[in-house]
Motif scaffolding. Structure first.
Motif, PDB file in Angstrom:
ATOM      1  N   GLU A  73      18.151  15.415   8.574  1.00 28.42           N
ATOM      2  CA  GLU A  73      17.612  14.334   9.410  1.00 28.42           C
ATOM      3  C   GLU A  73      16.079  14.275   9.294  1.00 28.42           C
ATOM      4  OE1 GLU A  73      17.951  14.948  13.605  1.00 28.42           O
ATOM      5  OE2 GLU A  73      17.837  12.809  14.074  1.00 28.42           O
ATOM      6  N   GLY A  74      15.429  15.449   9.341  1.00 28.81           N
ATOM      7  CA  GLY A  74      13.982  15.504   9.229  1.00 28.81           C
ATOM      8  C   GLY A  74      13.510  14.915   7.904  1.00 28.81           C
ATOM      9  N   LEU A  75      14.194  15.303   6.830  1.00 27.24           N
ATOM     10  CA  LEU A  75      13.808  14.777   5.509  1.00 27.24           C
ATOM     11  C   LEU A  75      14.023  13.270   5.452  1.00 27.24           C
ATOM     12  CD1 LEU A  75      15.202  17.559   3.121  1.00 27.24           C
ATOM     13  CD2 LEU A  75      12.801  17.026   3.592  1.00 27.24           C
ATOM     14  N   GLU A  76      15.120  12.843   6.055  1.00 25.32           N
ATOM     15  CA  GLU A  76      15.424  11.410   6.075  1.00 25.32           C
ATOM     16  C   GLU A  76      14.316  10.627   6.799  1.00 25.32           C
ATOM     17  OE1 GLU A  76      19.199   9.077   7.788  1.00 25.32           O
ATOM     18  OE2 GLU A  76      19.673  11.024   6.902  1.00 25.32           O
ATOM     19  N   ILE A  77      13.911  11.148   7.957  1.00 30.91           N
ATOM     20  CA  ILE A  77      12.844  10.478   8.733  1.00 30.91           C
ATOM     21  C   ILE A  77      11.554  10.405   7.911  1.00 30.91           C
ATOM     22  CG2 ILE A  77      11.304  10.729  10.748  1.00 30.91           C
ATOM     23  CD1 ILE A  77      13.756  11.963  12.226  1.00 30.91           C
ATOM     24  N   LEU A  78      11.189  11.519   7.280  1.00 30.17           N
ATOM     25  CA  LEU A  78       9.939  11.552   6.510  1.00 30.17           C
ATOM     26  C   LEU A  78       9.997  10.606   5.310  1.00 30.17           C
ATOM     27  CD1 LEU A  78       9.118  15.386   6.599  1.00 30.17           C
ATOM     28  CD2 LEU A  78       8.135  13.564   8.002  1.00 30.17           C
ATOM     29  N   VAL A  79      11.152  10.574   4.631  1.00 32.01           N
ATOM     30  CA  VAL A  79      11.279   9.688   3.463  1.00 32.01           C
ATOM     31  C   VAL A  79      11.230   8.229   3.906  1.00 32.01           C
ATOM     32  CG1 VAL A  79      12.869   8.921   1.636  1.00 32.01           C
ATOM     33  CG2 VAL A  79      12.478  11.364   2.002  1.00 32.01           C
ATOM     34  N   ILE A  80      11.895   7.926   5.018  1.00 31.19           N
ATOM     35  CA  ILE A  80      11.866   6.536   5.513  1.00 31.19           C
ATOM     36  C   ILE A  80      10.435   6.156   5.899  1.00 31.19           C
ATOM     37  CG2 ILE A  80      12.600   5.028   7.430  1.00 31.19           C
ATOM     38  CD1 ILE A  80      15.360   6.442   7.229  1.00 31.19           C
ATOM     39  N   TYR A  81       9.716   7.063   6.548  1.00 27.68           N
ATOM     40  CA  TYR A  81       8.314   6.796   6.880  1.00 27.68           C
ATOM     41  C   TYR A  81       7.503   6.508   5.625  1.00 27.68           C
ATOM     42  CZ  TYR A  81       7.314   7.083  11.817  1.00 27.68           C
ATOM     43  OH  TYR A  81       7.199   6.770  13.147  1.00 27.68           O
ATOM     44  N   PHE A  82       7.728   7.338   4.611  1.00 28.33           N
ATOM     45  CA  PHE A  82       7.007   7.157   3.347  1.00 28.33           C
ATOM     46  C   PHE A  82       7.256   5.750   2.786  1.00 28.33           C
ATOM     47  CE2 PHE A  82       8.020   7.430  -1.314  1.00 28.33           C
ATOM     48  CZ  PHE A  82       6.732   7.178  -1.760  1.00 28.33           C
ATOM     49  N   ILE A  83       8.523   5.375   2.702  1.00 26.38           N
ATOM     50  CA  ILE A  83       8.865   4.083   2.077  1.00 26.38           C
ATOM     51  C   ILE A  83       8.357   2.912   2.924  1.00 26.38           C
ATOM     52  CG2 ILE A  83      10.781   2.566   1.394  1.00 26.38           C
ATOM     53  CD1 ILE A  83      12.348   5.199   0.740  1.00 26.38           C
ATOM     54  N   VAL A  84       8.674   2.931   4.216  1.00 20.46           N
ATOM     55  CA  VAL A  84       8.319   1.794   5.071  1.00 20.46           C
ATOM     56  C   VAL A  84       6.790   1.642   5.165  1.00 20.46           C
ATOM     57  CG1 VAL A  84       8.411   0.896   7.447  1.00 20.46           C
ATOM     58  CG2 VAL A  84      10.463   1.866   6.393  1.00 20.46           C
ATOM     59  N   MET A  85       6.100   2.760   5.391  1.00 21.07           N
ATOM     60  CA  MET A  85       4.643   2.680   5.558  1.00 21.07           C
ATOM     61  C   MET A  85       3.938   2.330   4.241  1.00 21.07           C
ATOM     62  SD  MET A  85       3.744   2.902   8.580  1.00 21.07           S
ATOM     63  CE  MET A  85       4.841   2.908   9.968  1.00 21.07           C
ATOM     64  N   ALA A  86       4.484   2.820   3.120  1.00 16.87           N
ATOM     65  CA  ALA A  86       3.885   2.482   1.816  1.00 16.87           C
ATOM     66  C   ALA A  86       4.013   0.978   1.571  1.00 16.87           C
ATOM     67  CB  ALA A  86       4.575   3.263   0.705  1.00 16.87           C
ATOM     68  N   LEU A  87       5.188   0.435   1.873  1.00 19.85           N
ATOM     69  CA  LEU A  87       5.394  -1.000   1.652  1.00 19.85           C
ATOM     70  C   LEU A  87       4.560  -1.829   2.628  1.00 19.85           C
ATOM     71  CD1 LEU A  87       9.262  -1.110   0.999  1.00 19.85           C
ATOM     72  CD2 LEU A  87       7.422  -1.337  -0.666  1.00 19.85           C
ATOM     73  N   LEU A  88       4.482  -1.368   3.882  1.00 18.18           N
ATOM     74  CA  LEU A  88       3.681  -2.089   4.884  1.00 18.18           C
ATOM     75  C   LEU A  88       2.197  -2.097   4.478  1.00 18.18           C
ATOM     76  CD1 LEU A  88       3.451  -3.444   7.730  1.00 18.18           C
ATOM     77  CD2 LEU A  88       3.059  -1.155   8.640  1.00 18.18           C
ATOM     78  N   GLY A  89       1.704  -0.923   4.069  1.00 17.11           N
ATOM     79  CA  GLY A  89       0.306  -0.813   3.657  1.00 17.11           C
ATOM     80  C   GLY A  89       0.006  -1.704   2.465  1.00 17.11           C
ATOM     81  N   LEU A  90       0.906  -1.698   1.509  1.00 20.53           N
ATOM     82  CA  LEU A  90       0.719  -2.530   0.314  1.00 20.53           C
ATOM     83  C   LEU A  90       0.736  -4.012   0.677  1.00 20.53           C
ATOM     84  CD1 LEU A  90       0.440  -2.682  -2.732  1.00 20.53           C
ATOM     85  CD2 LEU A  90       2.907  -2.499  -2.935  1.00 20.53           C
ATOM     86  N   TRP A  91       1.665  -4.378   1.545  1.00 22.43           N
ATOM     87  CA  TRP A  91       1.779  -5.772   1.990  1.00 22.43           C
ATOM     88  C   TRP A  91       0.479  -6.208   2.674  1.00 22.43           C
ATOM     89  CZ3 TRP A  91       2.067  -8.310   6.827  1.00 22.43           C
ATOM     90  CH2 TRP A  91       2.571  -9.615   6.788  1.00 22.43           C
ATOM     91  N   LEU A  92      -0.055  -5.342   3.503  1.00 20.13           N
ATOM     92  CA  LEU A  92      -1.314  -5.667   4.207  1.00 20.13           C
ATOM     93  C   LEU A  92      -2.469  -5.788   3.224  1.00 20.13           C
ATOM     94  CD1 LEU A  92      -0.985  -3.249   7.277  1.00 20.13           C
ATOM     95  CD2 LEU A  92      -0.992  -5.742   7.380  1.00 20.13           C
ATOM     96  N   PHE A  93      -2.537  -4.852   2.272  1.00 18.84           N
ATOM     97  CA  PHE A  93      -3.637  -4.861   1.295  1.00 18.84           C
ATOM     98  C   PHE A  93      -3.579  -6.109   0.411  1.00 18.84           C
ATOM     99  CE2 PHE A  93      -5.369  -3.046  -2.859  1.00 18.84           C
ATOM    100  CZ  PHE A  93      -6.693  -3.271  -2.510  1.00 18.84           C
ATOM    101  N   GLU A  94      -2.362  -6.506   0.037  1.00 21.08           N
ATOM    102  CA  GLU A  94      -2.207  -7.700  -0.813  1.00 21.08           C
ATOM    103  C   GLU A  94      -2.750  -8.950  -0.112  1.00 21.08           C
ATOM    104  OE1 GLU A  94      -1.068  -8.116  -3.857  1.00 21.08           O
ATOM    105  OE2 GLU A  94       0.304  -6.468  -4.367  1.00 21.08           O
ATOM    106  N   ARG A  95      -2.653  -8.962   1.223  1.00 20.66           N
ATOM    107  CA  ARG A  95      -3.049 -10.158   1.976  1.00 20.66           C
ATOM    108  C   ARG A  95      -4.466 -10.093   2.541  1.00 20.66           C
ATOM    109  NH1 ARG A  95       1.650  -9.711   1.134  1.00 20.66           N
ATOM    110  NH2 ARG A  95       3.160 -11.397   1.046  1.00 20.66           N
ATOM    111  N   LYS A  96      -5.044  -8.927   2.472  1.00 19.27           N
ATOM    112  CA  LYS A  96      -6.363  -8.764   3.090  1.00 19.27           C
ATOM    113  C   LYS A  96      -7.442  -9.438   2.232  1.00 19.27           C
ATOM    114  CE  LYS A  96      -8.565  -5.088   5.643  1.00 19.27           C
ATOM    115  NZ  LYS A  96      -8.465  -3.684   5.972  1.00 19.27           N
ATOM    116  N   GLU A  97      -8.369 -10.093   2.908  1.00 23.14           N
ATOM    117  CA  GLU A  97      -9.363 -10.864   2.167  1.00 23.14           C
ATOM    118  C   GLU A  97     -10.740 -10.220   2.221  1.00 23.14           C
ATOM    119  OE1 GLU A  97      -8.961 -14.991   3.431  1.00 23.14           O
ATOM    120  OE2 GLU A  97      -7.409 -15.076   1.886  1.00 23.14           O
ATOM    121  N   PHE A  98     -11.444 -10.335   1.135  1.00 28.59           N
ATOM    122  CA  PHE A  98     -12.803  -9.795   1.052  1.00 28.59           C
ATOM    123  C   PHE A  98     -13.781 -10.846   1.588  1.00 28.59           C
ATOM    124  CE2 PHE A  98     -10.592  -6.972  -1.717  1.00 28.59           C
ATOM    125  CZ  PHE A  98     -11.281  -5.784  -1.652  1.00 28.59           C
ATOM    126  N   THR A  99     -13.867 -10.893   2.907  1.00 23.15           N
ATOM    127  CA  THR A  99     -14.820 -11.806   3.522  1.00 23.15           C
ATOM    128  C   THR A  99     -15.967 -10.966   4.065  1.00 23.15           C
ATOM    129  OG1 THR A  99     -13.478 -11.645   5.499  1.00 23.15           O
ATOM    130  CG2 THR A  99     -13.164 -13.599   4.166  1.00 23.15           C
TER     131      THR A  99
END
Lengths: 306, 295
Positions: free
Chosen positions: B268-294
């Motif tokens: 269960e612990g490994l599952e939680i950590l792996v899910i955190y890795f995947i979800v947060m990596a995708l969320l971070g990437l999604w945010l970075f792709e949309r962030k603007e250099f203003t």
């Protein structure tokens, strides 16, 4: 480079509004406009730093928004004043860009040497960028645009932060770049006149004119003359009003705190009387300079600074 | 004009990783982090050597297998979460926000490279730098352990190091997501530390003790396996403790006060950590792709 109905809104503020502009061939095009006109925003859309709200920014026919990697494959850019990772040396930073841009391994050293040589940074190539002045960093930034022998170069006020010698050197570098398209924004109209063959002017996010400097000057500089007058003290509304009332004066525009540009009747023959009139105001006039044609056209087209 | 090869994204990721790692390796923060680890290790080494606490070296007559587990549990288990959190915050907290605040993004982004390649390259570089820190700490603990218990390294320690690395991977994804969310490096680093060090701990306690719900959604709950594996007996998944009679209301009924604690099992612990890795990596990437250099 082509902007097709290019639009960028920041909330309710339209920074660029339906811009249509196509520049092609091998030449240098100056991109002019007052602060807040949308120049940098337009350039950022062309380089993937911000995303267009509408329309398209095409480089070599590829929309930057849809495929930035392909669109910028033959384009190098210098937007504002980038910073380089402070722990890297110029050589390392430029090597990184060479690798990203696909410069063949065999050519990298030569290209980096040449680029750093052009901006007079060879001596500093192995020092960490973190210890550099703003001007030195900007020289490395200019060098970065020359690395991959690009077909298109987008420069946003490349002289920013440079000393007068640095500015002259950048002008000389830009003028030496043949067989490519250079799209350069600048507030220095003398620099644009010296370096560019064409100008595009925008204001409030809309294109006002795009033509050769000769045509823009002929169309918009007016038949009259113009002089820039410098004062020892700040120019106030009262002084502008008094100069406006002098015989032969058409318009008076304050260009900065201590300077005005006086446009006068083309038929005014006794210009010395005008100068005498301004001097006679005893407002501390200390210099009279013939205004350039491009500056005259700029002031005629762009009435406000914000 | 010279012939230029189209560079694949994988190759560009490698380039970004290499130069970012070089930048990390030469930066002051790497040595500050290293200094913190060495200080913790030095204090542990000196204090254990001088006071010889039973929590580290065991009670005389206790089986060696228990004593050695106690040593690694106290030395490694007691500090590794802190080391992981500080490493993730130091190397990941401003990895993306720094590109905006320090304007290095203006040098890197307007090039024929996808933002995802920049993100992944920087993430790998941060992971490499953090891994070095964690491994140095593990090596010092191991050296101490071998000094007191020669030739005796429990398999639980090896697993704990592996779990700590998985926790580091998940924590880095979380800090990268925060880094993509904010434009200020200081705020993104601070938010990462506060969240991992305090907020998730509070959530874990409130969720299990007050509400009685297993905090399966918390990264620190999943990371519990890093230390729990070093217990002589792995703690039960769910444990309810009752505390005597409590006067309840006007009727003075005998109410019992119960506290439920949860411990993630290893899967269960490994599952939680792996899910955190995947979800947060995708969320971070999604945010970075949309962030603007203003500006």
């Amino acid at each position: 480079m082509e902007a097709v109905q290019l639009t960028k809104n920041f909330g309710s503020f339209a920074a660029v509004s339906g811009l249509n502009l196509k520049v092609q061939g091998t030449k240098c095009v100056g991109f002019l406009g007052p602060n807040g006109a949308g120049k940098t925003t337009t350039m950022k859309m062309f380089t993937g730093l911000i995303t267009a709200t509408g329309g398209a920014a095409l480089i070599n026919g590829v929309d930057v928004t849809k495929d930035k990697k392909a669109a910028l494959a033959s384009c190098s850019t210098l937007i504002e004043t980038p910073e380089i990772y402070s722990a890297l040396t110029p050589r390392e930073a430029l090597s990184m860009l060479c690798e990203i841009r696909g410069v063949p391994k065999a050519e990298r050293r030569k290209r980096i040497d040449e680029s750093l040589g052009l901006v007079k940074m060879t001596e500093w190539e192995d020092k960490r960028v973190g210890s550099f002045s703003k001007g030195m960093k900007q020289r490395v930034n200019v060098a970065s645009t020359l690395l991959s022998d690009p077909e298109v170069i987008i420069l946003d006020e490349p002289s920013t932060g440079l000393d007068p010698r640095g500015m002259a050197e950048v002008r000389s570098i830009v003028m030496s770049l043949k067989d490519r398209l250079i799209f350069m924004s600048s507030h220095l109209l003398a620099e644009v006149t010296e370096v560019c063959q064409e100008v595009a002017m925008i204001d409030h996010g809309k294109l006002l004119v795009y033509d050769t400097i000769e045509n823009v000057t002929a169309k918009f500089a007016g038949g009259g003359g113009a002089v820039e007058v410098g004062f020892t003290r700040a120019v106030d509304e009262g002084l502008v009003s008094r100069v406006s009332q002098l015989s032969g004066v058409q318009t008076v525009t304050r260009t900065n705190e201590r300077h005005i540009v006086v446009r006068f009747d083309p038929n005014l023959t006794a210009r010395d009387k005008l100068f005498e009139g301004i001097a006679g105001l005893k407002a501390g006039a200390v210099s009279f300079e013939q205004s350039s044609g491009l500056e005259d056209a700029y002031l005629s087209l762009i009435k406000e600074t914000l | 004009m010279s012939t230029k090869a189209r560079v694949g994204s994988l190759s560009q990721i490698g380039t970004i990783t290499r130069y970012n790692f070089l930048n990390y390796f030469r930066a002051r923060r790497f040595y500050v982090m290293l200094g913190i680890i060495l200080l913790i290790s030095l204090l542990l080494t000196v204090l254990v050597g001088y006071y010889r606490p039973v929590s580290f070296l065991g009670i005389p007559g206790e089986p060696v297998s228990l004593a050695v587990l106690g040593f690694y549990g106290a030395g490694w288990g007691g500090f590794i979460s802190l080391v992981v959190i500080i490493s993730a915050a130091f190397f990941g907290g401003d990895a993306i926000s720094g590109e905006f605040q320090n304007r290095t993004g203006y040098f890197l982004v307007p090039n024929p490279i996808r933002r995802s390649a920049i993100y992944v390259g920087k993430w790998i570089a941060a992971l490499a730098a953090s891994t070095i820190i964690v491994l140095i700490f593990a090596a010092i603990i191991l050296a101490n352990g071998l000094y007191y218990f020669p030739g005796n390294v429990p398999w639980q320690f090896e697993q704990s190091v592996a779990f700590a690395w998985v926790y580091l991977v998940a924590a880095l994804s979380l800090t990268f997501a925060f880094s993509s969310l904010f434009k200020s490096s200081a705020i993104s680093i601070l938010m990462s530390v506060i969240l991992l060090l305090i907020v998730f701990g509070v959530i874990d306690t409130v969720s299990s003790v007050v509400v009685g719900i297993e905090p399966w959604y918390s990264i620190t709950y999943g990371a519990g396996i890093v230390t729990n594996i070093l217990s002589p007996v792995f703690p039960p998944h769910m444990q309810t403790q009752s505390f005597g009679s409590v006067l309840g209301g006007a009727n003075r009924t005998n109410a019992r006060f119960e506290v439920t604690t949860f411990n993630a099992t290893v899967p269960e612990g490994l599952e939680i950590l792996v899910i955190y890795f995947i979800v947060m990596a995708l969320l971070g990437l999604w945010l970075f792709e949309r962030k603007e250099f203003t500006s």
